[in-house]
Every structure is written in C-alpha cells, then in structure tokens.
Design a protein around this motif. Structure first.
Motif, mmCIF file in Angstrom:
data_model
loop_
_atom_site.group_PDB
_atom_site.id
_atom_site.type_symbol
_atom_site.label_atom_id
_atom_site.label_comp_id
_atom_site.label_asym_id
_atom_site.label_seq_id
_atom_site.Cartn_x
_atom_site.Cartn_y
_atom_site.Cartn_z
ATOM 1 N N TRP A 172 2.897 10.188 -9.917
ATOM 2 C CA TRP A 172 2.240 10.333 -11.220
ATOM 3 C C TRP A 172 1.227 11.474 -11.211
ATOM 4 C CZ3 TRP A 172 4.192 8.736 -15.459
ATOM 5 C CH2 TRP A 172 5.014 7.618 -15.481
ATOM 6 N N LEU A 173 0.568 11.711 -10.099
ATOM 7 C CA LEU A 173 -0.375 12.825 -10.013
ATOM 8 C C LEU A 173 0.357 14.158 -10.153
ATOM 9 C CD1 LEU A 173 -3.256 13.848 -9.415
ATOM 10 C CD2 LEU A 173 -2.591 13.901 -7.010
ATOM 11 N N TRP A 207 3.748 5.941 -5.619
ATOM 12 C CA TRP A 207 3.733 6.040 -7.082
ATOM 13 C C TRP A 207 2.515 6.824 -7.571
ATOM 14 C CZ3 TRP A 207 7.520 5.826 -10.243
ATOM 15 C CH2 TRP A 207 8.635 5.067 -9.943
ATOM 16 N N ALA A 208 1.392 6.665 -6.911
ATOM 17 C CA ALA A 208 0.199 7.427 -7.314
ATOM 18 C C ALA A 208 0.439 8.925 -7.122
ATOM 19 C CB ALA A 208 -1.012 6.968 -6.510
ATOM 20 N N LYS A 209 1.067 9.298 -6.023
ATOM 21 C CA LYS A 209 1.359 10.721 -5.795
ATOM 22 C C LYS A 209 2.359 11.253 -6.819
ATOM 23 C CE LYS A 209 0.404 10.642 -0.856
ATOM 24 N NZ LYS A 209 0.970 10.719 0.492
ATOM 25 N N SER A 254 0.821 -1.203 0.000
ATOM 26 C CA SER A 254 0.000 0.000 0.000
ATOM 27 C C SER A 254 0.861 1.261 0.000
ATOM 28 C CB SER A 254 -0.912 -0.015 1.214
ATOM 29 O OG SER A 254 -1.698 1.138 1.243
ATOM 30 N N TRP A 282 3.917 1.661 -1.224
ATOM 31 C CA TRP A 282 4.516 1.841 -2.551
ATOM 32 C C TRP A 282 3.494 2.330 -3.549
ATOM 33 C CZ3 TRP A 282 9.316 2.415 -3.837
ATOM 34 C CH2 TRP A 282 10.311 1.885 -3.034
ATOM 35 N N PHE A 283 2.288 1.785 -3.491
ATOM 36 C CA PHE A 283 1.246 2.214 -4.424
ATOM 37 C C PHE A 283 0.889 3.676 -4.195
ATOM 38 C CE2 PHE A 283 -3.244 2.751 -5.518
ATOM 39 C CZ PHE A 283 -3.156 2.481 -6.863
ATOM 40 N N ARG A 284 0.756 4.073 -2.963
ATOM 41 C CA ARG A 284 0.432 5.472 -2.663
ATOM 42 C C ARG A 284 1.540 6.411 -3.135
ATOM 43 N NH1 ARG A 284 -1.544 3.683 2.809
ATOM 44 N NH2 ARG A 284 -3.773 3.400 2.493
ATOM 45 N N THR A 286 1.495 14.589 -13.764
ATOM 46 C CA THR A 286 0.381 14.903 -14.660
ATOM 47 C C THR A 286 -0.058 16.353 -14.515
ATOM 48 O OG1 THR A 286 -0.355 12.613 -14.501
ATOM 49 C CG2 THR A 286 -1.951 14.213 -15.312
#
Length: 112
Positions: free
Chosen positions: A60-61, A56-58, A50, A52-54, A64
């Motif tokens: 990429w956000l 990477w999501a931040k 969780s 690592w996913f958070r 973008t």
C-alpha cells in the motif's frame, strides 16, 4: 425440587472435572513463568501475522507513492488552465482593475 436437579447435575460434572484436572495439571509458578509465557505468545503471534501485515503495508505504501507521483506529474499540469488571468503579473491585475474604475470617477459627460 430445584436443589435435587442441581445435585444431579453436580454428580454428572464431578467426574468430568476430575478428568479435566488429570489431563491439565496445574503449572507450578516460578520466577520465569510470565517471561517464558510471553516469549511463547510472541513467537506464535509474530511469525505469520506480522509478516503478512508488513507485506501489505509495503504494498500500500508503494501504491500510494506511485499514485501521488502520477497525480503530481501528469494529472495536475493537464488540468491547469492556461488562462491569461493566471499568467498576469500583479501590476497587470492592478492596472486592469484601476482602468475599469476610471469611468466611475469622471463626471457625467466626460468619458475621456
């Protein structure tokens, strides 16, 4: 013949199954068995995956949003043309369209 081979295989597996049962005894189910099991699963799963996913999501956000700002503020205005057709008002466009068709409405010989 096949039955004999199967019996011989069972004879080899029986001690293995007995050893497995001794190594892994059956857990006595209680009313809290499933909730405790899910708590252990969530604790193991949520810790590393969780985070690592958070992360990477931040990342990429932010990338973008940065790209959208760059495109909106720098690239789009530089690609827009300063053509007079885009800068003309609605009345100018109607007047130009009307004057182009005036010659068609006049009879032959009267061009003015």
């Amino acid at each position: 013949m096949e039955r004999m081979n199967r019996d011989r295989g069972d004879e080899k597996l029986d001690p293995l199954w007995a050893e497995y049962r001794n190594a892994c005894p059956d857990v006595e189910p209680s009313p809290n068995f499933m909730p405790h099991m899910w708590q252990r699963i969530e604790a193991q799963r949520g810790a590393l995956a969780s985070s690592w996913f958070r992360l990477w999501a931040k990342v990429w956000l932010v990338a973008t949003v940065t790209l959208a700002i760059v495109m909106g503020a720098i690239l789009i205005p530089s690609f827009q043309s300063n053509s007079p057709a885009y800068m003309a008002s609605y009345v100018d466009v109607l007047a130009a369209a009307d004057s182009a068709n005036d010659a068609v409405l006049l009879p032959t010989g009267e061009t003015q």
